[in-house]
Motif scaffolding. Structure first.
Motif, PDB file in Angstrom:
ATOM      1  N   GLY A  74     -11.142 -37.486 -29.939  1.00  0.00           N
ATOM      2  CA  GLY A  74     -12.485 -36.992 -29.658  1.00  0.00           C
ATOM      3  C   GLY A  74     -12.467 -35.619 -29.009  1.00  0.00           C
ATOM      4  O   GLY A  74     -11.477 -34.888 -29.062  1.00  0.00           O
ATOM      5  N   LEU A  75     -13.593 -35.273 -28.362  1.00  0.00           N
ATOM      6  CA  LEU A  75     -13.761 -33.923 -27.830  1.00  0.00           C
ATOM      7  C   LEU A  75     -12.773 -33.572 -26.730  1.00  0.00           C
ATOM      8  O   LEU A  75     -12.266 -32.447 -26.692  1.00  0.00           O
ATOM      9  N   ILE A  76     -12.491 -34.516 -25.832  1.00  0.00           N
ATOM     10  CA  ILE A  76     -11.636 -34.168 -24.682  1.00  0.00           C
ATOM     11  C   ILE A  76     -10.231 -33.750 -25.141  1.00  0.00           C
ATOM     12  O   ILE A  76      -9.793 -32.642 -24.820  1.00  0.00           O
ATOM     13  N   PRO A  77      -9.525 -34.596 -25.920  1.00  0.00           N
ATOM     14  CA  PRO A  77      -8.198 -34.132 -26.371  1.00  0.00           C
ATOM     15  C   PRO A  77      -8.270 -32.861 -27.221  1.00  0.00           C
ATOM     16  O   PRO A  77      -7.410 -31.982 -27.094  1.00  0.00           O
ATOM     17  N   ARG A  78      -9.296 -32.728 -28.033  1.00  0.00           N
ATOM     18  CA  ARG A  78      -9.378 -31.533 -28.890  1.00  0.00           C
ATOM     19  C   ARG A  78      -9.658 -30.270 -28.074  1.00  0.00           C
ATOM     20  O   ARG A  78      -9.132 -29.193 -28.364  1.00  0.00           O
ATOM     21  N   ILE A  79     -10.492 -30.391 -27.045  1.00  0.00           N
ATOM     22  CA  ILE A  79     -10.776 -29.222 -26.201  1.00  0.00           C
ATOM     23  C   ILE A  79      -9.503 -28.815 -25.455  1.00  0.00           C
ATOM     24  O   ILE A  79      -9.171 -27.627 -25.367  1.00  0.00           O
ATOM     25  N   CYS A  80      -8.758 -29.804 -24.947  1.00  0.00           N
ATOM     26  CA  CYS A  80      -7.518 -29.499 -24.224  1.00  0.00           C
ATOM     27  C   CYS A  80      -6.521 -28.809 -25.144  1.00  0.00           C
ATOM     28  O   CYS A  80      -5.898 -27.805 -24.783  1.00  0.00           O
ATOM     29  N   GLN A  81      -6.391 -29.347 -26.355  1.00  0.00           N
ATOM     30  CA  GLN A  81      -5.481 -28.746 -27.321  1.00  0.00           C
ATOM     31  C   GLN A  81      -5.903 -27.313 -27.646  1.00  0.00           C
ATOM     32  O   GLN A  81      -5.076 -26.407 -27.681  1.00  0.00           O
ATOM     33  N   GLY A  82      -7.210 -27.138 -27.852  1.00  0.00           N
ATOM     34  CA  GLY A  82      -7.745 -25.823 -28.177  1.00  0.00           C
ATOM     35  C   GLY A  82      -7.494 -24.819 -27.071  1.00  0.00           C
ATOM     36  O   GLY A  82      -7.210 -23.640 -27.326  1.00  0.00           O
ATOM     37  N   LEU A  83      -7.571 -25.292 -25.839  1.00  0.00           N
ATOM     38  CA  LEU A  83      -7.346 -24.423 -24.686  1.00  0.00           C
ATOM     39  C   LEU A  83      -5.936 -23.836 -24.757  1.00  0.00           C
ATOM     40  O   LEU A  83      -5.741 -22.627 -24.629  1.00  0.00           O
ATOM     41  N   TYR A  84      -4.955 -24.690 -25.006  1.00  0.00           N
ATOM     42  CA  TYR A  84      -3.572 -24.211 -25.058  1.00  0.00           C
ATOM     43  C   TYR A  84      -3.307 -23.358 -26.286  1.00  0.00           C
ATOM     44  O   TYR A  84      -2.605 -22.348 -26.204  1.00  0.00           O
ATOM     45  N   SER A  85      -3.868 -23.752 -27.432  1.00  0.00           N
ATOM     46  CA  SER A  85      -3.559 -22.913 -28.600  1.00  0.00           C
ATOM     47  C   SER A  85      -4.209 -21.542 -28.455  1.00  0.00           C
ATOM     48  O   SER A  85      -3.630 -20.539 -28.856  1.00  0.00           O
ATOM     49  N   ARG A  86      -5.388 -21.485 -27.803  1.00  0.00           N
ATOM     50  CA  ARG A  86      -5.989 -20.153 -27.590  1.00  0.00           C
ATOM     51  C   ARG A  86      -5.205 -19.324 -26.596  1.00  0.00           C
ATOM     52  O   ARG A  86      -5.087 -18.107 -26.746  1.00  0.00           O
ATOM     53  N   MET A  87      -4.676 -19.991 -25.561  1.00  0.00           N
ATOM     54  CA  MET A  87      -3.861 -19.252 -24.578  1.00  0.00           C
ATOM     55  C   MET A  87      -2.649 -18.646 -25.259  1.00  0.00           C
ATOM     56  O   MET A  87      -2.316 -17.489 -25.062  1.00  0.00           O
ATOM     57  N   GLN A  88      -1.990 -19.474 -26.109  1.00  0.00           N
ATOM     58  CA  GLN A  88      -0.799 -18.996 -26.807  1.00  0.00           C
ATOM     59  C   GLN A  88      -1.146 -17.869 -27.775  1.00  0.00           C
ATOM     60  O   GLN A  88      -0.430 -16.887 -27.877  1.00  0.00           O
ATOM     61  N   ALA A  89      -2.275 -18.045 -28.467  1.00  0.00           N
ATOM     62  CA  ALA A  89      -2.652 -17.063 -29.479  1.00  0.00           C
ATOM     63  C   ALA A  89      -3.149 -15.762 -28.866  1.00  0.00           C
ATOM     64  O   ALA A  89      -3.200 -14.741 -29.545  1.00  0.00           O
ATOM     65  N   SER A  90      -3.515 -15.800 -27.588  1.00  0.00           N
ATOM     66  CA  SER A  90      -4.136 -14.603 -26.997  1.00  0.00           C
ATOM     67  C   SER A  90      -3.167 -13.421 -26.991  1.00  0.00           C
ATOM     68  O   SER A  90      -3.578 -12.276 -27.096  1.00  0.00           O
ATOM     69  N   GLY A  91      -1.865 -13.694 -26.897  1.00  0.00           N
ATOM     70  CA  GLY A  91      -0.853 -12.639 -26.911  1.00  0.00           C
ATOM     71  C   GLY A  91      -1.081 -11.599 -25.817  1.00  0.00           C
ATOM     72  O   GLY A  91      -0.644 -10.466 -25.913  1.00  0.00           O
ATOM     73  N   ASP A  92      -1.804 -12.007 -24.782  1.00  0.00           N
ATOM     74  CA  ASP A  92      -2.193 -11.089 -23.719  1.00  0.00           C
ATOM     75  C   ASP A  92      -1.252 -11.300 -22.534  1.00  0.00           C
ATOM     76  O   ASP A  92      -1.375 -12.263 -21.797  1.00  0.00           O
ATOM     77  N   ASP A  93      -0.290 -10.379 -22.361  1.00  0.00           N
ATOM     78  CA  ASP A  93       0.685 -10.615 -21.283  1.00  0.00           C
ATOM     79  C   ASP A  93       0.193 -10.066 -19.948  1.00  0.00           C
ATOM     80  O   ASP A  93       0.876 -10.118 -18.951  1.00  0.00           O
ATOM     81  N   LYS A  94      -1.051  -9.532 -19.953  1.00  0.00           N
ATOM     82  CA  LYS A  94      -1.605  -9.055 -18.677  1.00  0.00           C
ATOM     83  C   LYS A  94      -2.583 -10.064 -18.071  1.00  0.00           C
ATOM     84  O   LYS A  94      -3.274  -9.771 -17.108  1.00  0.00           O
ATOM     85  N   THR A  95      -2.665 -11.229 -18.694  1.00  0.00           N
ATOM     86  CA  THR A  95      -3.511 -12.282 -18.122  1.00  0.00           C
ATOM     87  C   THR A  95      -2.651 -13.505 -17.817  1.00  0.00           C
ATOM     88  O   THR A  95      -1.864 -13.938 -18.659  1.00  0.00           O
ATOM     89  N   GLU A  96      -2.792 -13.995 -16.590  1.00  0.00           N
ATOM     90  CA  GLU A  96      -2.098 -15.245 -16.243  1.00  0.00           C
ATOM     91  C   GLU A  96      -3.093 -16.385 -16.258  1.00  0.00           C
ATOM     92  O   GLU A  96      -4.160 -16.291 -15.655  1.00  0.00           O
ATOM     93  N   PHE A  97      -2.729 -17.445 -16.939  1.00  0.00           N
ATOM     94  CA  PHE A  97      -3.622 -18.611 -17.042  1.00  0.00           C
ATOM     95  C   PHE A  97      -3.131 -19.725 -16.134  1.00  0.00           C
ATOM     96  O   PHE A  97      -1.937 -19.902 -15.936  1.00  0.00           O
ATOM     97  N   ARG A  98      -4.095 -20.478 -15.624  1.00  0.00           N
ATOM     98  CA  ARG A  98      -3.738 -21.646 -14.821  1.00  0.00           C
ATOM     99  C   ARG A  98      -4.720 -22.767 -15.159  1.00  0.00           C
ATOM    100  O   ARG A  98      -5.922 -22.549 -15.209  1.00  0.00           O
ATOM    101  N   THR A  99      -4.189 -23.939 -15.439  1.00  0.00           N
ATOM    102  CA  THR A  99      -5.027 -25.071 -15.826  1.00  0.00           C
ATOM    103  C   THR A  99      -4.777 -26.246 -14.900  1.00  0.00           C
ATOM    104  O   THR A  99      -3.644 -26.678 -14.729  1.00  0.00           O
ATOM    105  N   GLU A 100      -5.845 -26.742 -14.280  1.00  0.00           N
ATOM    106  CA  GLU A 100      -5.722 -27.914 -13.405  1.00  0.00           C
ATOM    107  C   GLU A 100      -6.697 -28.983 -13.877  1.00  0.00           C
ATOM    108  O   GLU A 100      -7.807 -28.665 -14.293  1.00  0.00           O
ATOM    109  N   VAL A 101      -6.259 -30.230 -13.776  1.00  0.00           N
ATOM    110  CA  VAL A 101      -7.065 -31.329 -14.287  1.00  0.00           C
ATOM    111  C   VAL A 101      -7.330 -32.353 -13.196  1.00  0.00           C
ATOM    112  O   VAL A 101      -6.452 -32.646 -12.381  1.00  0.00           O
ATOM    113  N   SER A 102      -8.540 -32.885 -13.155  1.00  0.00           N
ATOM    114  CA  SER A 102      -8.789 -34.089 -12.348  1.00  0.00           C
ATOM    115  C   SER A 102      -9.655 -35.040 -13.172  1.00  0.00           C
ATOM    116  O   SER A 102     -10.296 -34.632 -14.151  1.00  0.00           O
ATOM    117  N   TYR A 103      -9.636 -36.290 -12.788  1.00  0.00           N
ATOM    118  CA  TYR A 103     -10.291 -37.317 -13.596  1.00  0.00           C
ATOM    119  C   TYR A 103     -10.808 -38.375 -12.625  1.00  0.00           C
ATOM    120  O   TYR A 103     -10.027 -38.999 -11.913  1.00  0.00           O
TER     121      TYR A 103
END
Ligand code: ADP
Ligand code: MG
Length: 358
Positions: free
Chosen positions: A109-138
């Motif tokens: 569903g949406l939650i796993p797909r959004i999480c996956q999309g987040l990482y694939s966009r980070m990887q695809a960004s190719g932007d080495d001047k941006t640092e990403f940080r992802t934290e999760v709570s549930y």
């Protein structure tokens, strides 16, 4: 300004409904959803999206992927632009809320797909001047109390966390664990752990998942070093699987069941009140009737307090109303369609959460 986006999604008839020889009373055409009563009278509603997921052989059938393409990518876009975002699933127990939000192994569903999309966009960004940080709570809200679904099972005391409000960052849950995740596998592990904790509890507590609200939150930080002046944006993404909406209606329960019912009512009923008040406030704003400043009772329930920023505040908000197609559920479904109809009228004012020079 951005209106709350509203989607309605109808699931297939289930075995119980088929055994009862229930008839399909929902029809969809483009954005329009029509419900037909026993006398054959139609009521039409129009939403941003009407998803026909009742019959996979139909050419208009909406898949999990389609729902993600429409709604999930919106959330990802918002997160990368530095906005808060929120999706909440509303509807009667068994109508398909968890299916849309979490889904199944073979139909995520949406939650796993959004999480996956987040990482694939980070990887695809190719932007080495941006640092990403992802934290999760549930977390889970049950009987107006908050429990951490990701606290290690040992010594885990359920439902004893307090909600507080930070003057700048808004409402938060004290002592809720936040988990830094490096990749999608890390998120998947946490998701499964949390889902298991929710299910384990439900066998002990009279179908807890129909009575509790689950909130999966992603805190997404982008530190940008493009100029001498570094800046940081923080987006909060709330993905919410609400308690069954029948809990907002009258029950014949007594004793401790009444107490549970009454407390569940409180968050869902308050959500309804908040949605109505926000819709009215938005109408006043459109009519430049700013003098009529309305009080929005966010703090009357734990759910609305925690989602304050996501409801009529600083967020892009999406509501999914999950419904059964069966005539035997006519009145619950009609009430869900009306609820969703009110939410359409809310207008939010999302702003980018940017903190320059951090
Ligand atoms: P809820 O969370 O609202 O109580 P669920 O998401 O658990 O309801 O759905 C109830 C049942 O219906 C589950 O067995 C689920 O797999 C099925 N279901 C719900 N929505 C769909 C859908 N769009 N397509 C196929 N099956 C669905
Ligand atoms: Mg569910």
């Amino acid at each position: 300004m951005a209106s709350v986006k509203v989607a309605v999604r109808v699931r297939p008839l289930n075995k119980r409904e088929r055994d009862m020889k229930a008839k399909v009373c929902i029809h969809m055409d483009g954005k329009k959803t029509t419900i037909t009563n026993l006398a054959g009278e139609d009521k039409d509603f129009s939403y941003d999206f009407s998803y026909w997921s009742a019959d996979s052989s139909d050419r208009h059938f909406s898949t999990q992927e389609q729902v993600f393409e429409d709604l999930g990518t919106d959330v990802l876009q918002a997160a990368f632009e530095g906005y808060n975002a929120c999706i909440f699933a509303y509807g009667q127990t068994g109508a398909g809320k968890s299916y849309s939000m979490m889904g199944q192994q073979t139909a995520p569903g949406l939650i796993p797909r959004i999480c996956q999309g987040l990482y694939s966009r980070m990887q695809a960004s190719g932007d080495d001047k941006t640092e990403f940080r992802t934290e999760v709570s549930y977390l889970e809200i049950y009987n107006e109390k908050v429990g951490d679904l990701l606290r290690p099972a040992k010594g885990r005391e359920k439902f004893n966390l307090k909600v507080r409000e930070h003057p700048k960052e808004g409402p938060y849950v004290q002592d809720l664990t936040k988990h830094v995740v490096k990749d999608y596998d890390g998120i998947e592990t946490l998701m499964e752990e949390g889902n298991t904790n929710r299910t384990v509890a439900s066998t002990n507590m009279n179908d807890e998942s129909s009575r509790s609200h689950a909130i999966f939150t992603i805190l997404f930080t982008q530190a940008k070093f493009h100029t001498d002046m570094p800046s940081e944006t923080v987006s909060k993404i709330h993905l919410v699987d609400l308690a069954g909406s029948e809990r907002a209606n009258s029950t014949g329960a007594t004793g401790s069941r009444l107490k549970e019912g009454a407390n569940i009512n409180k968050s869902l009923v308050t959500l309804g009140t908040v949605i109505s008040a926000l819709a009215e406030a938005s109408e006043n704003a459109i009519n430049r009737d700013a003098k009529k400043k309305l009080f929005i009772p966010y703090r009357n329930s734990v759910l609305t307090w925690l989602l304050k920023d996501s409801l009529g505040g600083n967020a892009k908000t999406i509501m999914i109303a999950a419904i059964s197609p069966a005539d035997v559920n006519y009145s619950e479904t009609l009430s869900t369609l009306r609820y969703a109809n009110r939410a359409k009228n809310i207008i939010n004012k999302p702003t980018i959460n940017e903190d320059p020079n951090v």
